[in-house]
Design an enzyme around this catalytic site. Structure first.
Site, PDB file in Angstrom:
ATOM      1  N   LYS A  66       0.807  -1.230   0.000  1.00 54.80           N
ATOM      2  CA  LYS A  66       0.000   0.000   0.000  1.00 54.80           C
ATOM      3  C   LYS A  66       0.844   1.286   0.000  1.00 54.80           C
ATOM      4  CE  LYS A  66      -4.215  -1.827   2.055  1.00 54.80           C
ATOM      5  NZ  LYS A  66      -5.339  -1.560   2.960  1.00 54.80           N
ATOM      6  N   ALA A 129      -4.106   2.251   9.584  1.00 55.86           N
ATOM      7  CA  ALA A 129      -5.560   2.141   9.456  1.00 55.86           C
ATOM      8  C   ALA A 129      -6.246   3.302  10.181  1.00 55.86           C
ATOM      9  CB  ALA A 129      -6.035   0.804  10.018  1.00 55.86           C
TER      10      ALA A 129
END
Ligand code: ATR
Length: 275
Positions: A66, A129
């Site tokens: 990511k 996150a």
């Protein structure tokens, strides 16, 4: 011509994204395929080049790529810039641009539960996150966000970035009764351990308690929250909505999210409850 999409990661076999996107393509009669592709970190650049050569229309990126995909992309949307991480790439006919739908996916899963934007939210965790969710909550107009984290300094840094406040884990336990929404973003609960990131002894009944983990469907944190008569929300909603936002970006079509939450919950061995 048939379009093609993919999810890349390492490992990739357990990804539920191919199941979800293929089902949506079928449902909307879109002539496209979606493949899981195993890409090792050392092969990321070459793999991206190969996918471009073969005319991929868009793809999702999961761990561990990511962040490492960021310098390979010509363009980044605000969501990806703020997180310095990308989970979705789309092609506009000229260039590939990166966005991040994880945080917005979580916020949508919260909004379908009629959560008010004035609600006092406690965000537990300050990792990647949490960062996406913090920014997405802020963008969506949530006004009262407090961040707590094991490493307090990280909570403080994130809180400064989004102009909110930070408290220690101990303080959050002492002040738990004040919060109407708890969002658990740490990795505690992913393993078989019964550990909780914070004690829920002081939580108010009726509080909305969300955990972004969906394997297991019910983490020890959610189990405890249910025992305390809280409303619980697992990570399936966030997973489905982050996928739905990517799907919309690629196709312009809004897929059926409620049915997908049910299908995925059942696939993971759970029972779907529409609350
Ligand atoms: P992710 O991208 O999944 O958020 P991460 O960036 O490594 O992963 O962040 C993990 C989060 O889980 C962090 O908030 C971390 O707290 P620290 O900043 O103190 O490391 C939190 N975390 C991990 N293990 C934890 C534990 N045993 N107790 C409490 N928090 C924990």
């Amino acid at each position: 011509m048939k379009k093609w999409y993919a999810v890349i990661g390492d490992p990739i076999t357990h990804s539920l994204s191919p199941f979800m996107h293929e089902a949506w393509f079928d449902e909307h009669e879109i002539d496209a395929a979606y493949l899981p592709i195993h890409v090792e970190p050392s092969q990321l650049e070459k793999s991206f080049e190969a996918m471009k050569t073969l005319g991929i229309s868009g793809f999702n990126i999961t761990l561990p790529h990511k962040r490492s995909i960021v310098p390979l992309l010509g363009k980044l949307e605000k969501s990806a810039m703020q997180m310095n991480a990308v989970n979705t790439v789309s092609f506009d006919g000229a260039e590939y641009s990166g966005l991040n739908t994880d945080g917005d996916g979580f916020v949508r899963s919260l909004l379908v539960h009629d959560v008010d934007k004035t609600a006092k939210v406690l965000l537990i965790g300050a990792g990647g996150a949490a960062r996406g969710i913090a920014y997405a909550l802020k963008r969506a107009g949530f006004m009262d966000i407090t961040i707590t984290n094991r490493t307090y300094r990280r909570a403080e840094e994130l809180a400064t970035e989004i102009q909110s406040s930070a408290i220690t884990l101990t303080e959050s336990e002492e002040r738990l009764v004040e919060f109407e929404v708890l969002v658990q973003t740490t990795s505690v609960g992913l393993t078989t351990s019964e550990a909780l990131p914070i004690s829920l002894n002081g939580v108010k009944a009726g509080t909305l308690v969300a955990d972004i983990i969906y394997t297991p469907l019910e983490t020890p944190f959610l189990k405890k929250a249910a025992e305390k008569n809280c409303v619980t929300l697992n990570g399936v909603g966030m997973f489905v909505y982050q996928g739905a936002i990517a799907f919309e970006q690629w196709t312009g079509v809004q897929p059926n999210t409620e049915k997908m939450i049910q299908l995925i919950t059942e696939k993971l061995g759970g029972t779907y409850v529409n609350n």
